[in-house]
Structures are given as C-alpha cells and as structure tokens.
Design an enzyme around this catalytic site. Structure first.
Site, short mmCIF file in Angstrom:
data_model
loop_
_atom_site.label_atom_id
_atom_site.label_comp_id
_atom_site.label_asym_id
_atom_site.label_seq_id
_atom_site.Cartn_x
_atom_site.Cartn_y
_atom_site.Cartn_z
N ASP A 170 0.88 -1.17 0.00
CA ASP A 170 0.00 0.00 0.00
C ASP A 170 0.92 1.22 0.00
O ASP A 170 1.60 1.51 0.98
CB ASP A 170 -0.88 -0.03 1.25
N LYS A 195 -5.88 10.41 -1.40
CA LYS A 195 -4.84 11.10 -0.65
C LYS A 195 -3.93 11.89 -1.60
O LYS A 195 -4.41 12.77 -2.27
CB LYS A 195 -4.08 10.08 0.21
#
Ligand SMILES: *Cc1c(COP(=O)(O)O)cnc(C)c1O
Length: 380
Positions: A170, A195
């Site tokens: 990730d 993000k």
C-alpha cells in the site's frame, strides 16, 4: 520521459475527435457499436471508460508498472486484491495498516474463511516466523500509519517470492513520486487516490498497479464482476490532481521536514516520528528505499491526552479532520479517529496511544504552519 512529464502526458494526448487538451469527462454508460460486437474498444462503462483509461495509464506509468486499474475507493482496491485469494488462504499483514484495511481483513474477510496474521513487518524475521504453509500474500504498508514504521520492501518481496507468496504494498503514504515498490520487487501496488494522487481532498478513489499479465487479468475480471469502479468525473479529478503530484510532493516534503524539526526541538514535545529525521529508528532504510520522506508527521506532546486534546482543538490552519495528502494541512488523533476500529488492547501493544497526534502537512507557507503549531503548543 521523466516522472513530472509523464504525470502530465502519459495517457493524456489531446482528444482525437475535438483537439481538447484536457482528457474529456466521458459521462456515458454505453457506446454505439458499428455492427454486433464491433466496438471502438468500449462497450459498457463498468468494463471500461476512456476517462478511466487515461487515469489507469498515468498511474501505471508513474509506478513503472504495466497494468493499472482505477477503483471507486482505496478500500475497494484493497478488496479487489484480496479477492485474488480463496478460502483457507493466509495473509501476513503489517500490524500498522490503515484502520479501514484492518477492519476489512479482520471483520469481513475472516468471516469468509481467510486467515490474517498482523505482525511487525519492520522485522524481517517476524515476517518469516508468521509465514505458514497456506500463506499466499504478504501485505505491507510502508511507512505504516500512524507510527511511520518502515518495512524493507526489497528484502521482504524477495523472501515472499522464494516461497510463492504475492507481495502487495500500500503505497498511499509515499505516492509513486517518493517510492516505487514494483521497482523494489513487489508484485502489486495499491493506492487510496483520495490522498496524495488526488491531492485536493475533493474525491474518493483507489488504484491497483501490477506487472504480471495473469494477475492483472484476474484483477480486471474481479473488478468487472463486482463493479467497484470510479465514475468518469472522479477519474477526471484524480487525473487533474496527478498533473501537479511532483510539485506538491516536493513541497509536502520540505514543509514536513521543517515541521518535524520544529517539533523535535520544542520543550513541550516528548517525541516526534518522521522518516526524514536522523532520530527516526529507520532513517537509513528510508534513505535507501524512498527518494523523499513525505508529508506525514506523528508526535507525542508532553502532558498526555489532555495536552493532546488541547492542541487538536487549538490549531487554526491545521484542520481537525480524518484523511491526509491534500494541499491543506490536517491534524488528527488516530486512536480516536482513523484507528478507532482497532481494539484498544492491540492499539496499546502497537503503540497507537491515545495522546498521539498525527499531522498531514500541507503545501501552505511553512512559517504559517509552524506559527499555528507554536501557538497551540503554548496553550497546551
Ligand atoms: C485512506 C487509506 C486507505 C483507504 O482508502 P479510501 O480511499 O479511504 O477508501 C487505504 N490505505 C491507506 C494507507 C489509506 O491512507
């Protein structure tokens, strides 16, 4: 082409039919066929959409991978990858994963017969000890959230590969600008594009990048079967964000380094964690596997939960909110917010104490950010 150029041009040639310089938002669910089965490459927007194709192409290019898939959220990207596995398979997971990932694994997938071991993947021996005969996947988040622990991606991927285990990283916290896990030997990269890739706190999205043709085909099949796809407008927002990724990441990095140093020298701060500080326990590994240290800073104020709560309320520029990676600075309490779904006992064991404060340092003028923190620490 180099990184910042690809961020603007990969998959984003001017539109052939109109000359539009920006990839159009193809707000359509279906596509006309010239004859039965004779399409121009698209038949239905769950399966494919040109705005999404542009996004998938640029993300794959930035991760230096062959196949990209865009998802409706980071969590649906995670879900799609875990669906590669079947009942009875075991996954070794970084214990510092994002709270939502923990919840999906422990509360949803365990019910359907998958097994998970949450271990400290910053310790290579710890990973090996957790591997079982039925282990099929190693799930790494590096740096971890919110304790910014690093896992040596190269050595972990190598160990996993030798045992036939797929390694997933990730890469949300670093973005491909500072860390490219496929180049370090992992098999699959996952992102919450909500993000840094989106970068403006205005869209929720996810992405997966892989090199292996068969793994990618299976992921695409799973995604098309389940339907966890982003709409064209959301794809376009992430595409727009990515154009400035290189500029933004540079600024996040410089600002976060300055904020971390300010906090480290402040008498009312007990401890600061930032991979760019020499005091970070894995600063050497950070320098080896990343080309920058990102925008996330974690610290413990002196004075416990009381002081921490005062600071969380006192900041004006740092907005009290979940999430990260946007242009604006955010402040949060992981224990009470993003990581509330993790049982208290395991939070305490892993060090996510109630008084810990997490900052997502934005791209504002850093002097203003430091003044905001300074004033808030003074009242704590
Ligand atoms: C936010 C986040 C996710 C989940 O992504 P969503 O877009 O919120 O679904 C997964 N991993 C990390 C590291 C994250 O920060």
């Amino acid at each position: 082409m180099r990184f910042a150029t690809r961020a603007i041009h990969a998959g984003q040639e001017p539109d052939k039919s109109t000359g539009a310089v920006t990839v159009p938002i193809f707000q359509t669910s279906t596509y006309a066929q010239d004859d039965v089965g004779k399409t121009k490459g698209y038949e239905y927007s769950r399966t494919g959409n040109p705005t999404r194709t542009a996004l998938e192409t640029v993300i794959a290019s930035l991760e230096n991978g062959r196949h990209g898939l865009a998802f409706s959220s980071g969590m649906s990207a995670v879900d799609g990858v875990v669906r590669l596995l079947g009942k009875g398979n075991h996954v070794v997971v970084s214990e510092g994963v994002y709270g939502g990932v923990y919840r999906l694994f422990a509360k949803v997938f365990e019910k359907s017969g998958l097994e998970f071991s949450f271990v400290d993947t910053s310790d290579p021996d710890g990973i090996e000890r957790a591997v079982k005969p039925n282990t099929k996947m190693l799930w790494i988040e590096s740096p971890s959230n919110p304790l910014l622990k690093l896992t040596d991606i190269r050595s972990a991927s190598k160990m996993a590969r030798s045992r036939g285990i797929l390694t997933v990283v990730d890469n949300t916290f670093m973005s491909p600008y500072f860390q490219r896990p496929l180049e370090l030997g992992c098999d699959i990269v996952v992102h919450s594009t909500t993000k840094y890739l989106g970068g403006h706190s205005d869209v929720v999205g996810g992405a997966v990048v892989a090199n292996d043709d068969e793994v990618s085909e299976r992921l695409k099949f799973i995604q098309n079967s389940v339907g966890a796809i982003p709409g064209p407008f959301d794809c376009w927002l992430v595409l727009r964000g990515i154009k400035t990724l290189a500029l933004r990441m540079e600024r996040h990095n410089v600002n976060a380094q300055a904020v971390a140093q300010f906090l480290e020298n402040h008498p009312k701060v007990e401890r600061v964690l930032y991979p760019g500080l020499r005091s970070h326990p894995q600063h050497d590994l950070a320098q080896r596997q990343m080309t920058g240290f990102g925008g996330m800073v974690t610290f413990w104020p002196k004075g416990g939960v009381g002081a921490s709560r005062t600071i969380l309320k006192a900041t004006r520029l740092f907005i009290l909110a979940e999430s990260l990676g946007g242009v604006e600075s955010l402040i949060s309490s992981p224990a009470a917010m993003t990581h509330a779904s993790i049982p208290t006992e395991s939070r305490m064991r892993t060090g996510i104490r109630d008084d810990l404060v997490r900052l997502s340092v934005g791209v504002e003028d850093v002097e203003d950010l430091i003044e905001d923190l300074s004033r808030s620490l003074d009242v704590s």
